[in-house]
Design an enzyme around this catalytic site. Sequence first.
Site, PDB file in Angstrom:
ATOM      1  N   ARG A  23       0.654  -1.255   0.024  1.00 19.24           N
ATOM      2  CA  ARG A  23      -0.124  -0.068  -0.167  1.00 19.24           C
ATOM      3  C   ARG A  23       0.940   1.231  -0.010  1.00 19.24           C
ATOM      4  NH1 ARG A  23      -5.811  -0.490   1.253  1.00 19.24           N
ATOM      5  NH2 ARG A  23      -6.217  -2.508   0.194  1.00 19.24           N
ATOM      6  N   ARG A  27      -2.756   7.068   0.887  1.00 19.18           N
ATOM      7  CA  ARG A  27      -3.238   8.321   1.574  1.00 19.18           C
ATOM      8  C   ARG A  27      -2.261   8.969   2.351  1.00 19.18           C
ATOM      9  NH1 ARG A  27      -9.659   7.133   3.018  1.00 19.18           N
ATOM     10  NH2 ARG A  27      -8.691   5.103   2.647  1.00 19.18           N
ATOM     11  N   ARG A  36      -6.032  12.887  -5.814  1.00 17.05           N
ATOM     12  CA  ARG A  36      -7.379  12.192  -5.338  1.00 17.05           C
ATOM     13  C   ARG A  36      -8.612  13.275  -5.480  1.00 17.05           C
ATOM     14  NH1 ARG A  36     -10.017   7.424  -2.267  1.00 17.05           N
ATOM     15  NH2 ARG A  36     -12.001   8.428  -2.363  1.00 17.05           N
ATOM     16  N   ASP A  73      -7.041  -2.221  -7.870  1.00 13.75           N
ATOM     17  CA  ASP A  73      -7.494  -3.039  -6.571  1.00 13.75           C
ATOM     18  C   ASP A  73      -7.734  -4.535  -7.135  1.00 13.75           C
ATOM     19  OD1 ASP A  73      -8.321  -2.423  -3.571  1.00 13.75           O
ATOM     20  OD2 ASP A  73      -9.888  -3.646  -4.516  1.00 13.75           O
ATOM     21  N   TYR A 147     -15.416 -11.520  -1.042  1.00 15.07           N
ATOM     22  CA  TYR A 147     -16.171  -9.926  -1.440  1.00 15.07           C
ATOM     23  C   TYR A 147     -17.264 -10.430  -2.318  1.00 15.07           C
ATOM     24  CZ  TYR A 147     -12.231  -7.639   0.846  1.00 15.07           C
ATOM     25  OH  TYR A 147     -11.444  -7.198   1.844  1.00 15.07           O
TER      26      TYR A 147
HETATM   27  O1  1CP Z   1       0.081   0.689  -3.072  1.00 15.55           O
HETATM   28  C1  1CP Z   1      -0.431  -0.447  -3.266  1.00 15.55           C
HETATM   29  O2  1CP Z   1      -0.253  -1.415  -2.309  1.00 15.55           O
HETATM   30  C2  1CP Z   1      -1.078  -0.740  -4.596  1.00 15.55           C
HETATM   31  C3  1CP Z   1      -2.579  -0.527  -4.514  1.00 15.55           C
HETATM   32  C4  1CP Z   1      -3.547  -1.437  -3.745  1.00 15.55           C
HETATM   33  C5  1CP Z   1      -3.469  -3.214  -3.607  1.00 15.55           C
HETATM   34  C6  1CP Z   1      -2.321  -3.897  -3.829  1.00 15.55           C
HETATM   35  C7  1CP Z   1      -4.751  -1.213  -3.426  1.00 15.55           C
HETATM   36  C8  1CP Z   1      -5.394   0.086  -3.503  1.00 15.55           C
HETATM   37  N1  1CP Z   1      -5.492  -2.132  -2.806  1.00 15.55           N
HETATM   38  C9  1CP Z   1      -4.668  -3.393  -2.940  1.00 15.55           C
HETATM   39  C10 1CP Z   1      -5.062  -4.555  -2.413  1.00 15.55           C
HETATM   40  C11 1CP Z   1      -6.281  -4.925  -1.665  1.00 15.55           C
HETATM   41  N2  1CP Z   1      -7.383  -4.131  -1.912  1.00 15.55           N
HETATM   42  C12 1CP Z   1      -6.620  -5.956  -0.849  1.00 15.55           C
HETATM   43  C13 1CP Z   1      -5.267  -6.747  -0.486  1.00 15.55           C
HETATM   44  C14 1CP Z   1      -4.177  -6.431   0.373  1.00 15.55           C
HETATM   45  C15 1CP Z   1      -4.808  -6.019   1.984  1.00 15.55           C
HETATM   46  O3  1CP Z   1      -5.174  -6.748   2.613  1.00 15.55           O
HETATM   47  O4  1CP Z   1      -4.530  -4.810   2.167  1.00 15.55           O
HETATM   48  C16 1CP Z   1      -7.722  -5.972  -0.463  1.00 15.55           C
HETATM   49  C17 1CP Z   1      -8.131  -6.945   0.666  1.00 15.55           C
HETATM   50  C18 1CP Z   1      -8.503  -4.813  -0.998  1.00 15.55           C
HETATM   51  C19 1CP Z   1      -9.794  -4.702  -0.881  1.00 15.55           C
HETATM   52  C20 1CP Z   1     -10.129  -3.314  -0.581  1.00 15.55           C
HETATM   53  N3  1CP Z   1     -10.009  -2.250  -1.323  1.00 15.55           N
HETATM   54  C21 1CP Z   1     -10.198  -2.514   0.835  1.00 15.55           C
HETATM   55  C22 1CP Z   1     -10.515  -3.589   2.085  1.00 15.55           C
HETATM   56  C23 1CP Z   1     -11.981  -3.681   2.441  1.00 15.55           C
HETATM   57  C24 1CP Z   1     -12.091  -4.417   3.711  1.00 15.55           C
HETATM   58  O5  1CP Z   1     -12.433  -5.650   3.595  1.00 15.55           O
HETATM   59  O6  1CP Z   1     -11.815  -3.912   4.860  1.00 15.55           O
HETATM   60  C25 1CP Z   1     -10.268  -1.338   0.780  1.00 15.55           C
HETATM   61  C26 1CP Z   1     -10.463  -0.097   1.728  1.00 15.55           C
HETATM   62  C27 1CP Z   1     -10.093  -0.873  -0.709  1.00 15.55           C
HETATM   63  C28 1CP Z   1      -9.730   0.481  -1.345  1.00 15.55           C
HETATM   64  C29 1CP Z   1      -8.469   0.663  -1.887  1.00 15.55           C
HETATM   65  N4  1CP Z   1      -7.647  -0.108  -2.656  1.00 15.55           N
HETATM   66  C30 1CP Z   1      -6.302   0.731  -2.626  1.00 15.55           C
HETATM   67  C31 1CP Z   1      -6.571   1.903  -2.114  1.00 15.55           C
HETATM   68  C32 1CP Z   1      -5.642   2.995  -1.961  1.00 15.55           C
HETATM   69  C33 1CP Z   1      -8.031   1.989  -1.385  1.00 15.55           C
HETATM   70  C34 1CP Z   1      -8.576   3.204  -0.596  1.00 15.55           C
HETATM   71  C35 1CP Z   1      -9.148   4.031  -1.418  1.00 15.55           C
HETATM   72  C36 1CP Z   1      -9.141   5.442  -0.806  1.00 15.55           C
HETATM   73  O7  1CP Z   1      -8.344   6.004  -1.154  1.00 15.55           O
HETATM   74  O8  1CP Z   1     -10.142   5.579  -0.280  1.00 15.55           O
END
Ligand code: 1CP
Length: 341
Positions: A23, A27, A36, A73, A147
């Site tokens: 990640r 943010r 963003r 994502d 999901y």
């Molecule tokens: O920088 C990076 O790592 C690249 C981008 C990236 C990656 C690899 C994002 C951007 N998401 C992911 C993987 C991801 N997405 C996972 C696997 C890794 C982990 O466990 O963190 C999972 C479970 C998700 C699903 C997801 N997408 C969630 C979690 C939901 C939950 O169950 O709690 C969320 C909040 C997102 C949104 C998301 N994806 C990425 C970002 C930067 C964001 C936040 C969006 C924002 O700015 O509001």
Amino acid sequence: MPGLLLRTLRGENCTPRPLWLMRQAGRYLPEYRALRAEKGGFLALVYDSAAAAEITLQPIRRFGFDGAILFSDILIVPYAMGQDLEFLAGEGPRMSPRLVDTALSALHAVPERLDPIYETVRQVKALLPGDKTLLGFAGSPWTVATYMVNGEGSRDQHETRAMAYRDPAAFQAIIDAIVAVTIGYLSGQILAGAEAVQLFDSWAGSLAPAEFERWVIAPNAAIVAALKQRHPGVPVIGFPKGAGEKLPAYAIETGVDTLGLDETIDPLWAARTLPVGLPVQGNLDPLLLLACGGELEKQALRVLDAFADRPHVFNLGHGIGQTTPLEHVEQLLAVVRGWRG
Ligand code: 1CP
């Protein structure tokens, strides 16, 4: 010559250690927040390839990490399989229809939803310095299925685990469909320029042992085998978060090139227990980046020292926290870059 990260993923014990942070694009970076705010929501950013490429490169410019992970994502795969997807501010993803009450066959696939992601990969590749490694990724089938079935995140993946027990044939069909799309999707990322790929299995830790074999190990093994056949030499990183004592079986049976470790794993246990020479990635607790100070350095050195005898990619045990101060990332970088084994 390939960069430190790619060489390490291919099995070379390189010093200094390559590093990137899960990640890392997000943010905690002011330049991300600015873009963003200008472009609107998260999905809008992902589908604007120029913006997504810029966000992928931001942490490389600021910190010089060895790997750039594609800004996208894991839920883009269900979106391409025909589920609607929204990211609600402060609440996370919402998907419909939920497969707990709608058959997989009711979805109409929209494979074009993957095309802009390949374009992002091409744009990043064109701009990334040659000593940095471009990482593609996808969610692992079990995590993606949680999901798709439940329509949103859940504390213990209850609905999905229950469905897998209640109707294993229907659940197997969902997993098989995700495996097929994921193979094509990762292959597309590789053809567009990704030099290695990571499979995120964030919820691997919620499964009992026999279910772990069936829903985590088997589908990941199928993806790795297909990718190895199509793209020999492109490393695959497997990150089965929460897998604990099941890690050695996961590593051996899936055939991943590098094993990602979360922060609950004692590095000394992992160093002793995992197959000799297997590259590992991880596993500093991301909370230490909030705390900083002497404990950050001490724990980072503990991880580095534990894995001195095998290829090691320094990383966190899961994603970097939103409120992480940038100076703490700088402090960590200095520790990792300064380590010589
Ligand atoms: O920088 C990076 O790592 C690249 C981008 C990236 C990656 C690899 C994002 C951007 N998401 C992911 C993987 C991801 N997405 C996972 C696997 C890794 C982990 O466990 O963190 C999972 C479970 C998700 C699903 C997801 N997408 C969630 C979690 C939901 C939950 O169950 O709690 C969320 C909040 C997102 C949104 C998301 N994806 C990425 C970002 C930067 C964001 C936040 C969006 C924002 O700015 O509001």
